[in-house]
Design a protein around this motif. Structure first.
Motif: not given
Length: 579
Positions: A289-297
Motif C-alpha cells: 500500500l505504501l509505494g514510498r517504501w517499496r520505491k526506496g527499496m
C-alpha cells in the motif's frame, strides 16, 4: 655624437662576439614540463573563455562565445555522431546491467528465502507428527513459526521488486510466478488443516466452511486480478495492478488467519497460540500500500549495481531511445531531423498544439549540428507572452549571428503520422542542435516532457551554458507569474508533472525510475541544472523587462558580442553564452 658612437660600437661588438661564442658551445637542452592531456587543455580553455573579461584585455581577446562554440560543438558532424553513438551504447549497457543485476539479484534472494522457510517448515513438521499438532503448539513454537512467516512472505515482496519500472516482460513473468506461488501455498495450507475437505464436508462446522471458502475464494480472486493485471498496456500500470493484487490477497489472508485461530480453539477445546503469521502479513500489506517504501527499496537495489550518477543519467537518456540499437536510432534520426526558419512562423501557428500538416511541409531536412536552437516550451503557457518572447529572442539572435535562426519546433518538425518514431529520436534531435532555448512560463516546470528535454540536452553531452532561458510573463500579471514559477521550482517533483496522456507519463516515469531507482535523485539533478544555469527570480524578471536589442546602447551590444555570460540579450544575467 662621435663620442657616443665610439662608446656604443665596442659594446655592440662585444655582444656579437659573446652571442657567437655561446652559439658555438653545446648548451644543454632546457628541461620542459610534460605536455598537458588534451582534456585538461580543453577544460582550461573553456574555463578561460567563461571567465569575465578585465578592462585590459576585454577588447583584444577572442569572443568567449565563438571560442566556446568551437570547443563544445565539434566541427566534424561525423565525429560528433560517433561520440553520440558511443554515449548511447554506454547508456544502454548501464541500463542492461542494472536490469539484470536487480532482476537476478532479487530472484536469487527470493528463492533463498523460499528454500530456507520451506526446509525449516519441513523440519518443524517432522518434530510434531500428526494432523492435530496445532493443539500441542507452545508459544515458543508459535514464535518460531512467526519468524518463518517473515521469510515466507518476504520472498513475495522481494520477487515483486525484481522488475524495473519500465520492463513489461519481466513484470508479466513475475505476476505469473506470484500467482503460482500463492496457489502452491494455498494447496499446502489445505493439506495441513484439512487434508480431504471434499470427502469429510459433512464433518465440517461453520468456521471450517468459512476458512475453506476464504481460501478458495481469495485464490480465485487473485487469479482473475492477475490476468487483468497482465493485460495492462504499460509496465507501470501492470505493476500498480500487481501490488493491488498483493494487498488484496494479504488482506484476505489476515482474515483467514483469524478464522483459522478460532477454528483451532473450537477444535482443541482450549486456548492455543494463533495468528502468528499476522505480523509478517501486515508487513507485506504495508509494502503493497505504501509505494514510498517499496520505491526506496528498489532505489537501494538500483544504487547497489550502479552508483555513479553520470552513468545512471546516460542510462536514462538511452531509455528514451527504446529497444533499437544506437546505430539504428542514429540512422532513423538522420532521416527525420528537420528544422524551420523562425521567420516562417506566425502567431496563429503557436497559438495551440492543433496538428497542422502545412507546417510540417514548410520544415526542411536538417543535417546534424545544423540546427541553431531547440525550442523547449509548454503549450499550456500564454500564447501572447510566448510570441513576444520568441520574437524578442529572434531579434537578438539575428543581430549577434547575422542570420535567421533555424529552430526545431515540435509542431513543425514532428511528423503527426508517426509521432512515436520522432519521440524515440528526441535525444539525437537535442544533440543535433547548437543551443536550447527554454521559454519558461507558469506551467513549464509542470510538464514532464519539458523536464525530460532539459535533462536530456544536458546529459547528452551539451553544456549548461548552452541553455538560454526566456521568461514568459503575462502582461499585467508579472509578479503573480514569478511567484508561481518560484513556488513550482522550490516544490518541484517529477511525479507531480503532467503529460498529454497517462501512458506517456507512465513510460517517462518508468525510464526515470529504471535509471535512477527513485524520483528524489532525478529531482535533485533537475534542480542542479537550474542552479548551474543560475536561474533565479531576479534573472527572469530582468530579462522580461529588458528592452529590445535595437534600443540598447552600443556599449552593451559590444559587451554581448564579446561573449560576456549574459545570455542572448539578457541584460547581464549569467545564463548562457551568446551565439
Amino acid at each position: 655624437s662621435a663620442a657616443s658612437g665610439s662608446t656604443a660600437a665596442p659594446a655592440a661588438a662585444a655582444r656579437i662576439r659573446s652571442f657567437g661564442a655561446s652559439a658555438g658551445r653545446a648548451t644543454p637542452a632546457p628541461i620542459l614540463p610534460p605536455p598537458l592531456p588534451v582534456r585538461r587543455r580543453r577544460a582550461m580553455l573553456i574555463a578561460s573563455a567563461s571567465r569575465p573579461p578585465t578592462r585590459t584585455w576585454q577588447r583584444t581577446r577572442r569572443p568567449a562565445a565563438i571560442l566556446s562554440a568551437t570547443l563544445l560543438v565539434p566541427k566534424d558532424p561525423e565525429a560528433a555522431e560517433e561520440r553520440l553513438r558511443r554515449q548511447i551504447e554506454n547508456g544502454k549497457d548501464t541500463l542492461s546491467r542494472i536490469r539484470w543485476g536487480v532482476g537476478v539479484g532479487a530472484l536469487a534472494f527470493a528463492v533463498s528465502l523460499g528454500v530456507v522457510s520451506g526446509v525449516a517448515w519441513a523440519n518443524f513438521k517432522n518434530e510434531l507428527p500428526g494432523h492435530h499438532y496445532l493443539c500441542r503448539l507452545t508459544f515458543d513454537q508459535a514464535f518460531y513459526l512467526g519468524i518463518l512467516a517473515f521469510f515466507w512472505y518476504g520472498k513475495v515482496v522481494v520477487l515483486c521488486l525484481a522488475p524495473m519500472a519500465d520492463d513489461i516482460r519481466v513484470t508479466r513473468a513475475v505476476v505469473l510466478a506470484y500467482l503460482f506461488l500463492c496457489c502452491l501455498q494455498e494447496i499446502g495450507w489445505m493439506d495441513v488443516f484439512y487434508p480431504h475437505p471434499w470427502r469429510d464436508w459433512e464433518k465440517l462446522n461453520a468456521l471450517n466452511i468459512l476458512t475453506v471458502s476464504l481460501t478458495w475464494g481469495k485464490t480465485l480472486i487473485l487469479a482473475v486480478y492477475a490476468v487483468w493485471a497482465m493485460a495492462r498496456p504499460s509496465a507501470a500500470s501492470m505493476q500498480r495492478a500487481m501490488w493491488r493484487a498483493v494487498a488484496l490477497w494479504v488482506a484476505l489472508s489476515i482474515v483467514r488467519a483469524i478464522a483459522d485461530w478460532c477454528t483451532q480453539v473450537v477444535h482443541c477445546g482450549k486456548m492455543v497460540p494463533g495468528c502468528y503469521t499476522v505480523p509478517a502479513q501486515l508487513m507485506v500489506l504495508a509494502m503493497a500500500l505504501l509505494g514510498r517504501w517499496r520505491k526506496g527499496m528498489q532505489a537501494a537495489l538500483n544504487r547497489a549495481f550502479e552508483s555513479q550518477s553520470s552513468r545512471r543519467a546516460a542510462a536514462g537518456v538511452a531509455g528514451l531511445v527504446g529497444n533499437s540499437s544506437a546505430r539504428e536510432a542514429l540512422m532513423l534520426a538522420g532521416a527525420r531531423f528537420r528544422s524551420i526558419r523562425l521567420e516562417q512562423l506566425e502567431f496563429e501557428d503557436i497559438r495551440d498544439n492543433t496538428p497542422a500538416p502545412r507546417l510540417f511541409g514548410m520544415s526542411q531536412p536538417e543535417r546534424f549540428l545544423g540546427c541553431d536552437a531547440f525550442v523547449s516550451h509548454s503549450w499550456h503557457d500564454d500564447p501572447d507572452a510566448k510570441w513576444a518572447s520568441l520574437q524578442r529572442w529572434r531579434r537578438r539572435y539575428i543581430q549577434l549571428s547575422s542570420h535567421e535562426p533555424a529552430i526545431w519546433f515540435d509542431k513543425c518538425c514532428i511528423d503527426q503520422r508517426n509521432i512515436e518514431a520522432d519521440l524515440r529520436c528526441l535525444p539525437i534531435f537535442l544533440s543535433g542542435c547548437k543551443y536550447m532555448v527554454v521559454f519558461c512560463g507558469r506551467t513549464y516546470l509542470k510538464r514532464l516532457w519539458c523536464i525530460m528535454e532539459l535533462f536530456t540536452f544536458v546529459h547528452i553531452g551539451r553544456s549548461v551554458d548552452r541553455i538560454i532561458f526566456e521568461p514568459l510573463l503575462r502582461a499585467g500579471h508579472e509578479e503573480d507569474d514569478l511567484d508561481e514559477l518560484e513556488e513550482t521550482f522550490q516544490t518541484f517533483d517529477a511525479t507531480l508533472c503532467d503529460c498529454f496522456s497517462r501512458q506517456d507519463k507512465d513510460r517517462l516515469l518508468g525510464i526515470i525510475e529504471a535509471a535512477f531507482g527513485d524520483m528524489a535523485s532525478f529531482n535533485h539533478i533537475v534542480k542542479t541544472i537550474f542552479y548551474k544555469a543560475r536561474w533565479s527570480r531576479r534573472m527572469m524578471k530582468k530579462k522580461s523587462t529588458s528592452p529590445d536589442l535595437p534600443a540598447r546602447s552600443k556599449k552593451e551590444s559590444r559587451r554581448e558580442s564579446n561573449g560576456i555570460r549574459s545570455g542572448i540579450g539578457s541584460g547581464g544575467s549569467s545564463v548562457a553564452l551568446a551565439p
